[in-house]
Design a protein around this motif. Structure first.
Motif, PDB file in Angstrom:
ATOM      1  N   PHE A   1       1.672 -11.233  -4.943  1.00  0.00           N
ATOM      2  CA  PHE A   1       0.842 -10.491  -3.987  1.00  0.00           C
ATOM      3  C   PHE A   1      -0.651 -10.809  -4.088  1.00  0.00           C
ATOM      4  CE2 PHE A   1       4.319  -7.061  -4.251  1.00  0.00           C
ATOM      5  CZ  PHE A   1       5.100  -7.759  -3.339  1.00  0.00           C
ATOM      6  N   LEU A   2      -1.029 -11.565  -5.120  1.00  0.00           N
ATOM      7  CA  LEU A   2      -2.424 -11.966  -5.191  1.00  0.00           C
ATOM      8  C   LEU A   2      -2.717 -13.019  -4.119  1.00  0.00           C
ATOM      9  CD1 LEU A   2      -2.779 -12.274  -9.079  1.00  0.00           C
ATOM     10  CD2 LEU A   2      -3.307 -10.313  -7.647  1.00  0.00           C
ATOM     11  N   ASN A   3      -1.658 -13.666  -3.696  1.00  0.00           N
ATOM     12  CA  ASN A   3      -1.759 -14.690  -2.657  1.00  0.00           C
ATOM     13  C   ASN A   3      -1.542 -14.054  -1.281  1.00  0.00           C
ATOM     14  OD1 ASN A   3      -1.276 -16.773  -0.847  1.00  0.00           O
ATOM     15  ND2 ASN A   3      -0.241 -18.050  -2.376  1.00  0.00           N
ATOM     16  N   PRO A   4      -2.516 -14.173  -0.390  1.00  0.00           N
ATOM     17  CA  PRO A   4      -2.402 -13.493   0.912  1.00  0.00           C
ATOM     18  C   PRO A   4      -1.170 -13.919   1.704  1.00  0.00           C
ATOM     19  CG  PRO A   4      -4.227 -15.070   0.892  1.00  0.00           C
ATOM     20  CD  PRO A   4      -3.777 -14.914  -0.525  1.00  0.00           C
ATOM     21  N   ASP A   5      -0.724 -15.157   1.506  1.00  0.00           N
ATOM     22  CA  ASP A   5       0.428 -15.643   2.255  1.00  0.00           C
ATOM     23  C   ASP A   5       1.724 -14.974   1.816  1.00  0.00           C
ATOM     24  OD1 ASP A   5      -1.252 -17.410   3.586  1.00  0.00           O
ATOM     25  OD2 ASP A   5      -1.026 -18.936   2.017  1.00  0.00           O
TER      26      ASP A   5
ATOM     27  N   ARG B   1      -8.651  -2.896   0.744  1.00  0.00           N
ATOM     28  CA  ARG B   1      -8.266  -3.533   2.002  1.00  0.00           C
ATOM     29  C   ARG B   1      -6.824  -4.031   1.963  1.00  0.00           C
ATOM     30  NH1 ARG B   1     -11.542  -1.541   5.807  1.00  0.00           N
ATOM     31  NH2 ARG B   1     -13.664  -2.389   5.751  1.00  0.00           N
ATOM     32  N   ARG B   2      -6.392  -4.490   0.807  1.00  0.00           N
ATOM     33  CA  ARG B   2      -5.014  -4.970   0.685  1.00  0.00           C
ATOM     34  C   ARG B   2      -4.050  -3.814   0.977  1.00  0.00           C
ATOM     35  NH1 ARG B   2      -5.027  -6.660  -4.446  1.00  0.00           N
ATOM     36  NH2 ARG B   2      -5.621  -8.804  -4.005  1.00  0.00           N
ATOM     37  N   MET B   3      -4.351  -2.646   0.424  1.00  0.00           N
ATOM     38  CA  MET B   3      -3.490  -1.481   0.639  1.00  0.00           C
ATOM     39  C   MET B   3      -3.585  -0.986   2.081  1.00  0.00           C
ATOM     40  SD  MET B   3      -4.054   0.516  -2.991  1.00  0.00           S
ATOM     41  CE  MET B   3      -2.833   1.806  -2.799  1.00  0.00           C
ATOM     42  N   GLN B   4      -4.740  -1.251   2.692  1.00  0.00           N
ATOM     43  CA  GLN B   4      -4.890  -0.863   4.094  1.00  0.00           C
ATOM     44  C   GLN B   4      -4.132  -1.785   5.042  1.00  0.00           C
ATOM     45  OE1 GLN B   4      -9.113  -0.610   4.897  1.00  0.00           O
ATOM     46  NE2 GLN B   4      -9.003   1.627   4.882  1.00  0.00           N
ATOM     47  N   GLY B   5      -3.544  -2.839   4.492  1.00  0.00           N
ATOM     48  CA  GLY B   5      -2.719  -3.703   5.326  1.00  0.00           C
ATOM     49  C   GLY B   5      -3.391  -4.991   5.771  1.00  0.00           C
TER      50      GLY B   5
ATOM     51  N   VAL C   1      -3.725   1.608 -15.043  1.00  0.00           N
ATOM     52  CA  VAL C   1      -3.033   2.865 -15.374  1.00  0.00           C
ATOM     53  C   VAL C   1      -2.266   3.396 -14.167  1.00  0.00           C
ATOM     54  CG1 VAL C   1      -5.048   4.343 -14.934  1.00  0.00           C
ATOM     55  CG2 VAL C   1      -3.247   5.125 -16.476  1.00  0.00           C
ATOM     56  N   THR C   2      -2.846   3.249 -12.992  1.00  0.00           N
ATOM     57  CA  THR C   2      -2.156   3.766 -11.811  1.00  0.00           C
ATOM     58  C   THR C   2      -0.898   2.955 -11.507  1.00  0.00           C
ATOM     59  OG1 THR C   2      -3.717   2.446 -10.490  1.00  0.00           O
ATOM     60  CG2 THR C   2      -4.170   4.800 -10.692  1.00  0.00           C
ATOM     61  N   GLU C   3      -0.982   1.649 -11.702  1.00  0.00           N
ATOM     62  CA  GLU C   3       0.196   0.801 -11.478  1.00  0.00           C
ATOM     63  C   GLU C   3       1.290   1.120 -12.494  1.00  0.00           C
ATOM     64  OE1 GLU C   3       2.364  -1.128  -9.449  1.00  0.00           O
ATOM     65  OE2 GLU C   3       0.552  -2.280  -8.992  1.00  0.00           O
ATOM     66  N   GLU C   4       0.901   1.276 -13.746  1.00  0.00           N
ATOM     67  CA  GLU C   4       1.862   1.590 -14.802  1.00  0.00           C
ATOM     68  C   GLU C   4       2.597   2.903 -14.488  1.00  0.00           C
ATOM     69  OE1 GLU C   4       3.151   0.176 -17.256  1.00  0.00           O
ATOM     70  OE2 GLU C   4       3.832   1.709 -18.664  1.00  0.00           O
ATOM     71  N   ILE C   5       1.841   3.890 -14.062  1.00  0.00           N
ATOM     72  CA  ILE C   5       2.459   5.173 -13.722  1.00  0.00           C
ATOM     73  C   ILE C   5       3.406   4.998 -12.538  1.00  0.00           C
ATOM     74  CG2 ILE C   5       2.002   7.465 -12.756  1.00  0.00           C
ATOM     75  CD1 ILE C   5      -0.652   7.427 -14.365  1.00  0.00           C
ATOM     76  N   TYR C   6       2.927   4.298 -11.541  1.00  0.00           N
ATOM     77  CA  TYR C   6       3.727   4.093 -10.329  1.00  0.00           C
ATOM     78  C   TYR C   6       5.057   3.436 -10.669  1.00  0.00           C
ATOM     79  CZ  TYR C   6       4.878   2.514  -5.583  1.00  0.00           C
ATOM     80  OH  TYR C   6       5.500   2.295  -4.380  1.00  0.00           O
ATOM     81  N   GLN C   7       4.983   2.430 -11.538  1.00  0.00           N
ATOM     82  CA  GLN C   7       6.201   1.720 -11.921  1.00  0.00           C
ATOM     83  C   GLN C   7       7.222   2.664 -12.550  1.00  0.00           C
ATOM     84  OE1 GLN C   7       7.013  -1.397 -11.182  1.00  0.00           O
ATOM     85  NE2 GLN C   7       5.056  -1.691 -10.144  1.00  0.00           N
TER      86      GLN C   7
ATOM     87  N   CYS D   1       5.102  -2.888  -5.907  1.00  0.00           N
ATOM     88  CA  CYS D   1       3.883  -2.607  -6.666  1.00  0.00           C
ATOM     89  C   CYS D   1       3.059  -1.563  -5.924  1.00  0.00           C
ATOM     90  CB  CYS D   1       3.001  -3.840  -6.789  1.00  0.00           C
ATOM     91  SG  CYS D   1       3.586  -5.110  -7.884  1.00  0.00           S
ATOM     92  N   LEU D   2       2.334  -0.765  -6.719  1.00  0.00           N
ATOM     93  CA  LEU D   2       1.371   0.153  -6.108  1.00  0.00           C
ATOM     94  C   LEU D   2       0.303  -0.658  -5.370  1.00  0.00           C
ATOM     95  CD1 LEU D   2       0.083   2.951  -5.714  1.00  0.00           C
ATOM     96  CD2 LEU D   2      -0.938   2.727  -7.987  1.00  0.00           C
TER      97      LEU D   2
END
Length: 710
Positions: A25-29, A70-74, A686-692, A702-703
């Motif tokens: 997901f680090l890659n926009p494609d 922005r990534r989360m905003q789509g 921390v937020t990603e770890e919790i989400y997982q 992924c969060l």
RNA sequence: GGGCACUUAGCUCAGUGGCAGAGCGCUGCACUCACAUUGCAGAGGUCGCUGGUUCAAAUCCAGCAGUGCCCACCA
């Protein structure tokens, strides 16, 4: 599932970063869903000699917050990383290494030396990028660029060719700033002035007797072949340069010297005739109001010499030594040595009227600190006229906006008084000037100026170039507004016909608690990675973001990182509480509408309303680059509105109906999940770890790619 | 020399016309309770100084003082 009692970042961060890298997901494609709109940031490429400092940490935090938001905003987000070859800086580092082996770059020869630099680059060049990973930066590492990649070299050559064909590149002999240690010319922007104590020496220059007049007091003096009538005294901070004098100048309005203008003075020690001229540049208030003119070694004097047709005599060479143009006794002396001897010699002849102490700004090489010399030299220049005009226009018309706006002034002031850009450097590490018979390399900033589009494939019309240019935000430090930002703007217009970014965010400078600049050499630097080890990367990021208020400089205190650590732990433990309240079976994430028709308590309504308000406010803050306000708002909402009030109230269940109890559980999970989303750009690990670990059904991978709350 | 900022609690800073706020630190009390990296309670401020505008000024205006940064060809 079980969360440990306290959040332990050391056990989490490495694993979570790997998860992100593997997700793609680090890659926009490779981002999920249909994403039409792009959002792009190109990183200010750190030097390959660099190690992460607080300035980088702050800038990285700002950029990563924006990208994750922005990534989360789509958006189809690209944060493009890379490094700069940093000509002089890198060459110096490798030269220092060689010195340990008792060698200079000249012992190796050009080709061998450049090989050495490449070896060095391969070994150490990417350290700083790995450090950015530790900070949690979500860059697309598959697109990492270096300013001397093969493709990038082609871009530099194409740009040079373009300017050359337009007739904007020319060769000229000019008085330039020269570093005797680095053996290269430097641009105006590469100079650092340092205040030093010096002297102002008052030197008597004999005036030649007018052959027609019969002045009674005229005489022959032993050290001159000329008949002299009287003296004119000039003041100088650099007596050694008198060897290159070509005139004595006074202000045309200065009555004291009215009779002397047009006469001839004699240069002591050299016995050269000097015309006494009048020029408006001379300040009658300074010194004696008479100034010696040394066209080859002073910028003012050079200007004056052009107006009066005075030839140059170069008496200081590239090594900082006196040349053969000077009288024999001084030849080969270092500048400082010559200065002392000349003062002595003048004293002996009775021509030193007086000496005053004088505090002045000495030009130093910004890379190595050596005192610079001004010497005439053949260099390549790029005409700035049209380019500067375009650059001014872009900001004036607000196609590019500075944030905060006040930095526009720095930009305009420089562009309005701009000189042609000296683009050649006499070093070995860099882009060779693509012309036959020229050994010089280009100024590092010539290649940096192409960064926003050369990294995307220009001059080829690649898919990336089409998709991601122009970029959205450039986030950088104020000290490179003119070195870099200006040049990217006119380059973008020249080659892409569009400015390279819409916003230029000039971030705060991180100072020590005492308000001093953080610097390695002064020992006042602070290593952000040590903070990450001690408190966690999230805590460090949050503490930094907390302090970013309106572009004000930041006097850095660790207290805020302590706050960040406590906050991360609070988020962790609030999660533990919520998980205890809900059943172990996997839950569907509640949607907003589920609450609207239910029976809600006052507390329920309040927390939902507060959440709503927070979402809106945080969006507004981030749109305006108000990172500090956003983090404070999130902190207040989560800790006070949610934990202190809502969670505490939820503990009192006895009086509640079954529906109310169910609502409470749903709301706890709902608010928690939305908080995690809102906090993720700031404290991603921390937020990603919790989400997982959340036992919910309709989870994303992924969060990081969850939907931003609306 | 010119420009841009800043001055509010012990420290670092928010607050830009309507009862002075946060984080950290400090004091007291409270651990079978999601979290002692916590909770509750509390102490602590002539908002740099002087004038002005206003019903009302930390906030707007003027002047002064101090601090920091940038630019500049005063030899």
């Amino acid at each position: 599932m079980e969360l440990s009692k306290a959040y332990e970042p050391q056990k989490v961060e490495g694993r979570i970063y790997t998860l992100w890298e593997k997700s793609g997901f680090l890659n926009p494609d490779k981002l999920p869903g249909k994403r039409k709109k792009t959002y792009t940031i190109v990183i200010p490429p750190p030097n390959i000699t660099g190690f992460l400092h607080m300035g980088h940490a702050l800038n990285a935090t700002c950029q990563d917050i924006l990208i994750r938001w922005r990534r989360m905003q789509g958006y189809k987000t690209l944060w493009l990383p890379g490094t700069d070859h940093a000509g002089i800086a890198t060459q110096n580092v490798v030269e220092k290494e060689l010195k340990k082996e008792g060698k200079t770059r000249f012992d190796l020869g050009r080709e061998e030396f450049i090989k050495r630099v490449w070896q060095w680059k391969e070994k150490y060049g990417d350290i700083i990028l790995d450090q950015l990973k530790k900070m949690g930066c979500s860059c697309d590492w598959s697109r990492t660029r270096f300013t001397m990649d093969k493709d990038y070299v082609r871009a530099v050559e194409a740009a040079f060719q373009h300017y050359y064909d337009k007739g904007w590149i020319y060769k000229g002999k000019r008085v330039v700033n020269w570093c005797p240690r680095c053996q290269t010319s430097l641009s105006d922007l590469e100079i650092e002035y340092k205040e030093e104590k010096g002297n102002l020496w008052y030197i008597k220059y004999p005036v030649v007797k007018n052959s027609k007049s019969q002045a009674p007091n005229s005489k022959q003096i032993p050290y001159s072949k000329f008949q002299i009538s009287n003296f004119i005294t000039v003041a100088t901070t650099r007596p050694e340069t008198i060897l290159g004098d070509r005139a004595v100048a006074v202000n045309p309005k200065d009555k004291r010297y009215k009779n002397l203008v047009g006469k001839t003075a004699v240069l002591p020690l050299v016995d050269r005739k000097l015309p006494i001229i009048a020029d408006r540049l001379v300040d009658p208030e300074f010194g004696t109001g008479a100034v010696k003119i040394t066209p080859a070694h002073d910028l003012n004097d050079y200007q004056i010499s052009l107006r009066h047709g005075l030839p140059m005599i170069q008496v200081i060479d590239e090594q900082g030594k006196i040349t053969k143009e000077a009288p024999l006794p001084y030849q080969g002396m270092r500048v400082f040595e010559a200065r002392q001897k000349i003062v002595e010699d003048l004293k002996k002849l009775g021509l030193l009227e007086k000496t005053e102490e004088y505090l002045h700004q000495i030009p130093k090489c910004y890379r190595c600190g050596t005192t610079l010399e001004l010497i005439p030299s053949e260099q390549w220049f790029l005409k700035m006229g049209e380019l500067a005009k375009t650059a001014i226009e872009m900001v004036k018309s607000e196609k590019v906006r500075f944030q905060p706006k006040r930095w526009e002034k720095v930009y305009f002031d420089w562009l309005k008084n701009i000189q042609d850009w000296c683009i050649s450097r006499q070093i070995w590490w860099g882009h060779k000037i693509p012309l036959k018979g020229v050994d010089d390399v280009l100024d590092t900033w010539f290649s940096s100026a192409l960064w926003p589009f050369a990294t995307l494939g220009w001059p080829k019309q690649t898919k990336d170039l089409k998709a991601f240019y122009p970029t959205d935000v450039l986030s950088t430090a104020r000290d490179i507004i003119n070195l870099w930002v200006t040049r990217m703007i006119f380059s973008g217009m020249e080659f892409m016909k569009k400015p390279p970014f819409k916003n230029v965010y000039i971030h705060a400078t991180v100072l020590t608690k005492e308000g001093k600049r953080m610097s390695k050499s002064l020992g006042t630097g602070l290593d952000p990675l040590i903070l990450c080890d001690k408190y966690g990367a999230d805590a460090t990021r949050f503490g930094i973001a907390w302090q970013i208020m309106g572009g004000q400089d930041i006097k850095f205190v660790e207290d805020n990182i302590v706050m960040g650590r406590k906050f991360c732990n609070k988020v962790w433990n609030a999660t533990r509480f919520v998980l205890l309240q809900i059943s172990n079976s996997k839950l569907q994430i509640p949607n907003k509408f589920q609450f609207t028709n239910s029976k809600l308590t006052v507390a329920d309504k309040r927390i939902l309303k507060a959440l709503d308000k927070t979402i809106k406010a945080v969006n507004k803050d981030l749109e305006g680059f108000r990172f500090g306000q956003a983090s404070r708002r999130l902190y207040g909402f989560f800790w006070h509105d949610f934990c202190d009030i809502y969670v505490e109230k939820s503990k009192i269940q006895s009086s509640k109906s079954k529906t109310e109890k169910e609502n409470t559980q749903k709301i706890l999970l709902y608010v928690l999940l939305n908080s995690l989303k809102l906090l993720h750009p700031f404290i991603p690990f921390v937020t990603e770890e919790i989400y997982q670990q959340l036992p919910i059904k309709n989870k994303k991978k992924c969060l990081m790619v969850e939907e931003w709350p609306k």
